[in-house]
Design a protein around this motif. Structure first.
Motif, mmCIF file in Angstrom:
data_model
loop_
_atom_site.group_PDB
_atom_site.id
_atom_site.type_symbol
_atom_site.label_atom_id
_atom_site.label_comp_id
_atom_site.label_asym_id
_atom_site.label_seq_id
_atom_site.Cartn_x
_atom_site.Cartn_y
_atom_site.Cartn_z
ATOM 1 N N PRO A 1 0.832 -1.216 0.000
ATOM 2 C CA PRO A 1 0.000 0.000 0.000
ATOM 3 C C PRO A 1 0.859 1.256 0.000
ATOM 4 O O PRO A 1 1.669 1.477 0.910
ATOM 5 N N GLY A 2 0.688 2.073 -1.042
ATOM 6 C CA GLY A 2 1.550 3.230 -1.220
ATOM 7 C C GLY A 2 1.451 4.255 -0.111
ATOM 8 O O GLY A 2 2.460 4.824 0.322
ATOM 9 N N THR A 3 0.231 4.499 0.377
ATOM 10 C CA THR A 3 0.065 5.505 1.424
ATOM 11 C C THR A 3 0.772 5.099 2.703
ATOM 12 O O THR A 3 1.389 5.933 3.383
ATOM 13 N N LEU A 4 0.726 3.803 3.030
ATOM 14 C CA LEU A 4 1.421 3.330 4.226
ATOM 15 C C LEU A 4 2.931 3.477 4.064
ATOM 16 O O LEU A 4 3.636 3.836 5.023
ATOM 17 N N VAL A 5 3.427 3.218 2.863
ATOM 18 C CA VAL A 5 4.855 3.397 2.614
ATOM 19 C C VAL A 5 5.234 4.861 2.773
ATOM 20 O O VAL A 5 6.258 5.201 3.380
ATOM 21 N N ALA A 6 4.408 5.747 2.231
ATOM 22 C CA ALA A 6 4.692 7.178 2.337
ATOM 23 C C ALA A 6 4.702 7.633 3.788
ATOM 24 O O ALA A 6 5.578 8.400 4.211
ATOM 25 N N LEU A 7 3.734 7.163 4.566
ATOM 26 C CA LEU A 7 3.698 7.531 5.977
ATOM 27 C C LEU A 7 4.933 7.013 6.716
ATOM 28 O O LEU A 7 5.497 7.708 7.565
ATOM 29 N N ALA A 8 5.358 5.800 6.380
ATOM 30 C CA ALA A 8 6.534 5.240 7.036
ATOM 31 C C ALA A 8 7.795 6.016 6.671
ATOM 32 O O ALA A 8 8.651 6.273 7.525
ATOM 33 N N VAL A 9 7.894 6.416 5.394
ATOM 34 C CA VAL A 9 9.076 7.155 4.958
ATOM 35 C C VAL A 9 9.136 8.519 5.629
ATOM 36 O O VAL A 9 10.187 8.954 6.113
ATOM 37 N N VAL A 10 7.994 9.220 5.667
ATOM 38 C CA VAL A 10 7.968 10.539 6.298
ATOM 39 C C VAL A 10 8.235 10.414 7.791
ATOM 40 O O VAL A 10 8.907 11.262 8.392
ATOM 41 N N ALA A 11 7.718 9.361 8.399
ATOM 42 C CA ALA A 11 7.967 9.166 9.832
ATOM 43 C C ALA A 11 9.445 8.953 10.119
ATOM 44 O O ALA A 11 9.960 9.384 11.151
ATOM 45 N N SER A 12 10.141 8.294 9.194
ATOM 46 C CA SER A 12 11.569 8.049 9.402
ATOM 47 C C SER A 12 12.422 9.253 9.040
ATOM 48 O O SER A 12 13.427 9.528 9.698
ATOM 49 N N LEU A 13 12.031 9.990 7.987
ATOM 50 C CA LEU A 13 12.807 11.156 7.557
ATOM 51 C C LEU A 13 12.442 12.418 8.325
ATOM 52 O O LEU A 13 13.246 13.348 8.395
ATOM 53 N N GLY A 14 11.221 12.455 8.869
ATOM 54 C CA GLY A 14 10.756 13.662 9.544
ATOM 55 C C GLY A 14 9.802 14.431 8.656
ATOM 56 O O GLY A 14 9.874 14.351 7.429
ATOM 57 N N PRO A 15 8.862 15.191 9.250
ATOM 58 C CA PRO A 15 7.894 15.953 8.456
ATOM 59 C C PRO A 15 8.579 17.040 7.647
ATOM 60 O O PRO A 15 9.629 17.556 8.028
ATOM 61 N N GLY A 16 7.962 17.387 6.530
ATOM 62 C CA GLY A 16 8.510 18.407 5.646
ATOM 63 C C GLY A 16 8.040 18.155 4.234
ATOM 64 O O GLY A 16 7.745 17.009 3.850
ATOM 65 N N LEU A 17 7.980 19.212 3.435
ATOM 66 C CA LEU A 17 7.463 19.100 2.081
ATOM 67 C C LEU A 17 8.356 18.220 1.216
ATOM 68 O O LEU A 17 7.866 17.366 0.467
ATOM 69 N N VAL A 18 9.660 18.407 1.286
ATOM 70 C CA VAL A 18 10.573 17.612 0.465
ATOM 71 C C VAL A 18 10.489 16.135 0.841
ATOM 72 O O VAL A 18 10.441 15.255 -0.036
ATOM 73 N N ASN A 19 10.451 15.844 2.120
ATOM 74 C CA ASN A 19 10.341 14.456 2.558
ATOM 75 C C ASN A 19 9.022 13.835 2.112
ATOM 76 O O ASN A 19 8.973 12.643 1.762
ATOM 77 N N THR A 20 7.961 14.627 2.143
ATOM 78 C CA THR A 20 6.670 14.122 1.674
ATOM 79 C C THR A 20 6.712 13.810 0.189
ATOM 80 O O THR A 20 6.191 12.780 -0.262
ATOM 81 N N MET A 21 7.339 14.692 -0.592
ATOM 82 C CA MET A 21 7.465 14.448 -2.029
ATOM 83 C C MET A 21 8.280 13.199 -2.302
ATOM 84 O O MET A 21 7.932 12.399 -3.182
ATOM 85 N N ILE A 22 9.377 13.016 -1.552
ATOM 86 C CA ILE A 22 10.192 11.813 -1.723
ATOM 87 C C ILE A 22 9.370 10.565 -1.398
ATOM 88 O O ILE A 22 9.412 9.559 -2.124
ATOM 89 N N ALA A 23 8.601 10.635 -0.320
ATOM 90 C CA ALA A 23 7.807 9.484 0.098
ATOM 91 C C ALA A 23 6.771 9.107 -0.954
ATOM 92 O O ALA A 23 6.558 7.918 -1.235
ATOM 93 N N VAL A 24 6.119 10.107 -1.550
ATOM 94 C CA VAL A 24 5.103 9.820 -2.575
ATOM 95 C C VAL A 24 5.754 9.307 -3.851
ATOM 96 O O VAL A 24 5.257 8.368 -4.484
ATOM 97 N N ALA A 25 6.875 9.907 -4.252
ATOM 98 C CA ALA A 25 7.532 9.504 -5.498
ATOM 99 C C ALA A 25 8.068 8.084 -5.422
ATOM 100 O O ALA A 25 8.136 7.385 -6.448
ATOM 101 N N ILE A 26 8.438 7.637 -4.220
ATOM 102 C CA ILE A 26 9.018 6.301 -4.077
ATOM 103 C C ILE A 26 8.065 5.220 -4.570
ATOM 104 O O ILE A 26 8.488 4.235 -5.194
#
Length: 287
Positions: free
Chosen positions: A135-160
């Motif tokens: 599930p892509g949304t769960l992956v994105a949430l996990a990535v942002v949780a590990s990298l920290g909140p922020g627009l760039v981190n959110t973009m990276i999480a979605v693009a992954i």
């Protein structure tokens, strides 16, 4: 006769028939297609076209929408319309950036997979399946949780988790086109791989990628807005549309314009891109 070709015998440079393009797209979908570059210009010029400074208090707090302040003012007295315009920049441009990155990476991986075939194709497809099945949304949430909140981190999480879809489209189109008679004839005639790719394969792959990308912008906008709504985007007081909606939900029954208008803009952006995507799909069908 001087041996020189006359200008009237020279072949005219082919021009794309935009009138036919918009006719095939449909009038309502054409509104979306035209609206996409308009919104892009608004997002790029947001800092210069806002009527008030989005970060400063310009009037009394909680003023309802009026001629002076089209979207009213927030709890501090900032102009909500100016903040929404800047919020479009924080939502629209990141969505386009995610689409561009996913298209570049996905199409390249798909081209390699489709052209190589064999074990290379098998390995790449198993990797793509691994990304798609999670599930892509769960992956994105996990990535942002590990990298920290922020627009760039959110973009990276979605693009992954977004690029594999374009890799699958590119690979399937390459394999389909490789079996076409004119491509086989070109290969037998000794056409090199670079020319075979640019002349015979890519013109058939690009329309499918454009259709897929145009239909995905709304989904990316919703995903980025969701992440912002959950507090994983830019920190306050950045005027992200999702965060603005989340921070003002408590005042929905009293100051309705604070959560409703930013959410309505998100809805309009998604509607616009969906119309544009449907129009591009109709206009390029069979291209």
């Amino acid at each position: 006769m001087n041996g020189k070709p006359s200008s009237d015998r020279l072949p005219a440079r082919p021009r794309y028939n935009w009138r036919e393009f918009f006719r095939r797209a449909g009038w309502l979908e054409s509104v979306g297609i035209v609206g996409v570059p308009v919104v892009t210009v608004v997002a790029l010029l947001a800092q210069w076209i806002t009527p008030f400074d989005p970060q400063l208090r310009v009037a009394a707090a909680y003023l309802p929408p009026s001629a002076a302040h089209w979207f009213g003012t927030d709890e501090i007295g900032r102009d909500l319309f100016s903040r929404v315009i800047l919020g479009i920049q924080y939502t629209w441009l990141p969505a386009l950036a995610v689409i561009g990155f996913s298209l570049a990476v996905g199409s390249l991986v798909g081209l390699i997979s489709g052209l190589a075939g064999g074990k290379v194709d098998l390995v790449i497809q198993r990797i793509i399946d691994l990304f798609i099945v999670v599930p892509g949304t769960l992956v994105a949430l996990a990535v942002v949780a590990s990298l920290g909140p922020g627009l760039v981190n959110t973009m990276i999480a979605v693009a992954i988790f977004w690029w594999p879809w374009y890799a699958r489209i590119s690979r399937d189109e390459i394999r389909r086109l490789k079996a076409r008679p004119h491509v086989e004839a070109a290969r037998i005639a000794g056409v090199g791989r670079p020319r075979l790719l640019t002349r015979y394969l890519m013109p058939g792959v690009v329309p499918a990628l454009l259709i897929g990308a145009s239909l995905d912008v709304a989904s990316i906008i919703m995903t980025l807005s969701l992440m912002s709504f959950l507090g994983l985007g830019l920190p306050a007081p950045a005027p992200e549309l999702g965060a603005m909606t989340a921070r003002s939900l408590d005042s929905l029954t009293v100051h309705w314009w604070l959560p409703i208008l930013p959410a309505a803009v998100i809805f309009l952006l998604c509607l616009l891109t969906n119309l544009a995507g449907d129009g591009v799909r109709a206009a390029l069908r069979g291209a």
